[in-house]
Motif scaffolding. Structure first.
Motif, PDB file in Angstrom:
ATOM      1  N   GLU A  59       0.806  -1.215   0.000  1.00 24.80           N
ATOM      2  CA  GLU A  59       0.000   0.000   0.000  1.00 24.80           C
ATOM      3  C   GLU A  59       0.850   1.282   0.000  1.00 24.80           C
ATOM      4  N   TYR A  91       1.274   4.212  -3.041  1.00 24.86           N
ATOM      5  CA  TYR A  91       1.053   5.642  -2.814  1.00 24.86           C
ATOM      6  C   TYR A  91       2.281   6.449  -3.217  1.00 24.86           C
ATOM      7  N   SER A  93       2.107   6.606  -7.048  1.00 25.93           N
ATOM      8  CA  SER A  93       1.007   7.370  -7.644  1.00 25.93           C
ATOM      9  C   SER A  93       1.051   8.827  -7.201  1.00 25.93           C
ATOM     10  N   ILE A  94       1.167   9.063  -5.910  1.00 24.49           N
ATOM     11  CA  ILE A  94       1.106  10.444  -5.434  1.00 24.49           C
ATOM     12  C   ILE A  94       2.495  11.091  -5.453  1.00 24.49           C
ATOM     13  N   MET A  99       5.533   7.908   3.669  1.00 25.03           N
ATOM     14  CA  MET A  99       5.103   6.547   3.369  1.00 25.03           C
ATOM     15  C   MET A  99       5.980   5.522   4.094  1.00 25.03           C
TER      16      MET A  99
END
Ligand SMILES: Nc1ncnc2c1ncn2[C@@H]1O[C@H](COP(=O)(O)OP(=O)(O)OP(=O)(O)O)[C@@H](O)[C@H]1O
Ligand SMILES: [Mg+2]
Lengths: 267, 327
Positions: free
Chosen positions: A43, A47, A50-51, A79
């Motif tokens: 997860e 992130y 993508s972010i 993250m």
């Protein structure tokens, strides 16, 4: 009387349990199911891509204690902290609830020389280890993507252990108060906003007044701030506050958890 | 329905407070409360090394509560308790290291396979891996689960889980075995197998403490029994002594049409020492069953079926607790 004497002699030879037995038990469970072990790892990595990388094309970056940090390098430590949190929380909550309330594993364990303290210690150690594996993996991903900005980052790994300790201990303590699977909704309710707003994707300066105070008081924010200061090289005295915060949180968690284990399991 | 004992029968009182040298389990005034509710009302127990000792009693009598205190996992609320010469409050781990426990409800590790359940359990006793594996294989063989070694616990039948729990209780080669309803859910073959193994353990000098709802099991396994009811010990002694003390030599069982038993009980009351009315039959407690039966027939009563038998523990149990052994 001879028998009583004999029993005392043998008593001295009773095995010294440490809690490591629980770690080995968990290892065995996941060795047969290692994909499940990795579920929580993916997860934060997704992130990051993508972010951090995606949105990073549109956003220049943010100021961290006077250094301008590119956006992906800003998001990455957030993250990293989140992956340490995930690694610790999964077993501390779902895993322990299952063993405590559902299949009564601990009742079986306690019919042996093992003590509740061994269970608490062993489970926390395991949570910490899973967390440490996640954060090491994540740090390697970060390094490979060139998102590590300072040699201070060498300390980021041990710093994530503090995050694992804090969330593992607290998660375990809270889990002992849960009565049904529905109660886990509350954990999600606490973790998701924390994940989104703890200066993970944008600086805490976006908030004012009490809201900012609230964010800065959350454990994930302390973790994020600590590892970000290390991976970007912007270490300040504030880092110590975070270290202390996380240590205290974890310690209280273990203490509460092992008291609760006593109450629930030794009735 | 049935008459209950008029007062707490306390046979063979033990010398109060006096330590019996060498008792493996020694309790005086042992109590257990859960909140306001007291489940065990101050009982005295002494179990000697090498003895097999049984607890009988209806549901809720306090058997498991007592067993859990003896297993050093449930702190006594009051009274004194020593196990293997040690105080469970201060020496829990040392005591538990030498106990084998089969709890009433299985506490198997559902995330581990059958063999690993044993191997991991061994590790809690500090038994090394190679030795643990050897013992696990041996015990799997004993409870006839060898071909299920790699199976998951959830894929076992109820009786197989029970057998695994029993195997697990032996993993540390215990001196004292605590078995709370060990054979509930076992088929007759598995039950006899277990009895056989327990006999062998007894011959090796192990001490057994068993609770059961099966009278034949109690008679087979136990040198000495206590009957508990409502948190008290209401009788104790060897199976034979209990029968002699609390029942007559023989019992005549009379079966009439459903619903007639209560009314007919009065017409035969004077023919026996005692009459118990069960939903499906009358039990006439008497010295000579055949003679009593003859008198019943003389009175013109024609039971649908009759049976004359010797008194058993079940009769003792019924007398003392007002309930049948198996609910
Ligand atoms: N943890 C607990 N909390 C509250 N009450 C309990 C607890 N454990 C047992 N009790 C109560 O104590 C009483 C004795 O229970 P116990 O389990 O010792 O009976 P038992 O003789 O083993 O019965 P059974 O034959 O049904 O197994 C019961 O009334 C039960 O409801
Ligand atoms: Mg019971």
């Amino acid at each position: 009387m001879a028998l009583v004497t004999a029993s005392l002699v043998r008593a001295a030879a009773a095995p010294q349990t440490t809690g490591w037995e629980i770690v080995r038990r968990n290892f065995l469970v996941y060795r047969r199911d290692w994909l499940v072990f990795l579920t929580g790892f993916l997860e934060p990595v997704l992130y990051l891509f993508s972010i951090g990388v995606g949105v990073g094309r549109l956003v220049e970056g943010f100021d961290v204690n006077g250094h301008l940090v590119p956006y992906a390098a800003f998001v990455a430590p957030g993250m990293l902290a989140a992956s340490a949190m995930n690694g610790a929380v999964l077993d501390a909550t779902f895993g322990i609830f299952f063993k405590l309330r559902y299949d009564k594993v601990y009742e079986g364990v306690l019919a042996t020389p093992m003590r509740t303290l061994d269970i608490a210690r062993g489970e926390l150690t395991w949570c910490l280890m899973r967390s440490a594996v996640y954060s090491l993996g994540f740090l390697l991903v970060m390094a490979a993507m060139g998102l590590v900005e300072s040699w201070w980052a060498v300390l980021a790994w041990p710093a994530t252990w503090l995050i694992g300790f804090a969330f593992g201990g607290a998660g375990m303590a809270l889990t002992t108060f849960m009565k049904s699977w529905q109660d886990f909704e509350y954990i999600g309710l606490a973790l998701v906003p924390m994940f989104l707003f703890s200066a993970t994707f944008f600086p805490v300066t976006a908030f004012d007044g009490w809201l900012r105070w609230l964010v800065e008081a959350t454990p994930l924010y302390r973790g994020v701030a600590l590892v970000r200061e290390l991976t970007t090289g912007a270490v300040t005295a504030d880092s110590l506050v975070s270290v202390l915060y996380l240590l205290v949180m974890g310690a209280i968690g273990v203490l509460v958890a092992s008291r609760r284990f006593d109450k629930l399991l030794l009735s | 329905m049935t008459s209950r004992p008029t007062s707490g029968v306390r046979s063979e009182p033990l010398p109060g407070g006096e330590e019996q040298a060498g008792s493996l389990i020694h309790a005086r005034g042992l109590r257990k409360s859960y909140g306001d509710f007291e489940a065990v009302h101050g009982i005295d127990l002494d179990v000697q090394p090498g003895e097999s000792f049984g607890f009988l009693g209806p549901n809720g009598a306090g058997k498991s509560s007592t067993m859990r205190m003896i297993a050093a996992v449930s702190p006594p609320s009051a009274g004194s308790l020593s196990i293997l010469g040690l105080d469970p409050r201060t020496h829990g781990p040392q005591i538990r290291a030498r106990l084998g426990v089969c709890p009433q409800e299985d506490t198997l590790d559902l995330e581990l396979n059958i063999r690993d359940n044993l191997v991991v359990y061994a590790s809690y006793f500090g038994i090394r891996k190679a030795e643990a594996g050897r013992r696990a294989d041996e015990l799997l063989d004993f409870v006839q689960l060898t071909d299920k070694a790699k199976a998951k616990v959830v894929d076992l039948s109820g009786g197989m889980k029970r057998r695994l729990t029993i195997a697990r209780s032996l993993i540390n080669d215990p001196d004292l075995l605590l078995l709370d309803e060990p054979t509930t859910g076992l088929d007759p073959q598995a039950r006899h197998l277990l009895w056989d193994r327990l006999f062998r353990l007894k011959q090796q000098g192990k001490t057994l403490v068993v609770t059961t709802h099966y009278m034949d099991e109690a008679e087979q396994l136990c040198d000495r029994l206590v009957v508990m009811d409502g948190g008290d010990i209401v009788a104790q002694g060897s199976p034979l002594a209990l029968i002699r003390e609390h029942s007559t030599r023989e019992v005549a069982e009379l079966r009439f049409a459903v619903g007639e038993h209560a009314a007919l009980a009065e017409r035969v009351a004077d023919l026996a020492d005692r009459v118990e009315v069960l939903p499906d039959r009358l039990l006439l407690y008497t010295h000579d069953g055949e003679q009593t039966l003859a008198r019943v027939h003389e009175r013109g009563l024609q039971p649908v079926a009759v049976l004359v038998r010797r008194s058993t523990l079940e009769d003792v149990f019924l007398r003392l607790t007002g309930r049948t052994l198996v609910d």
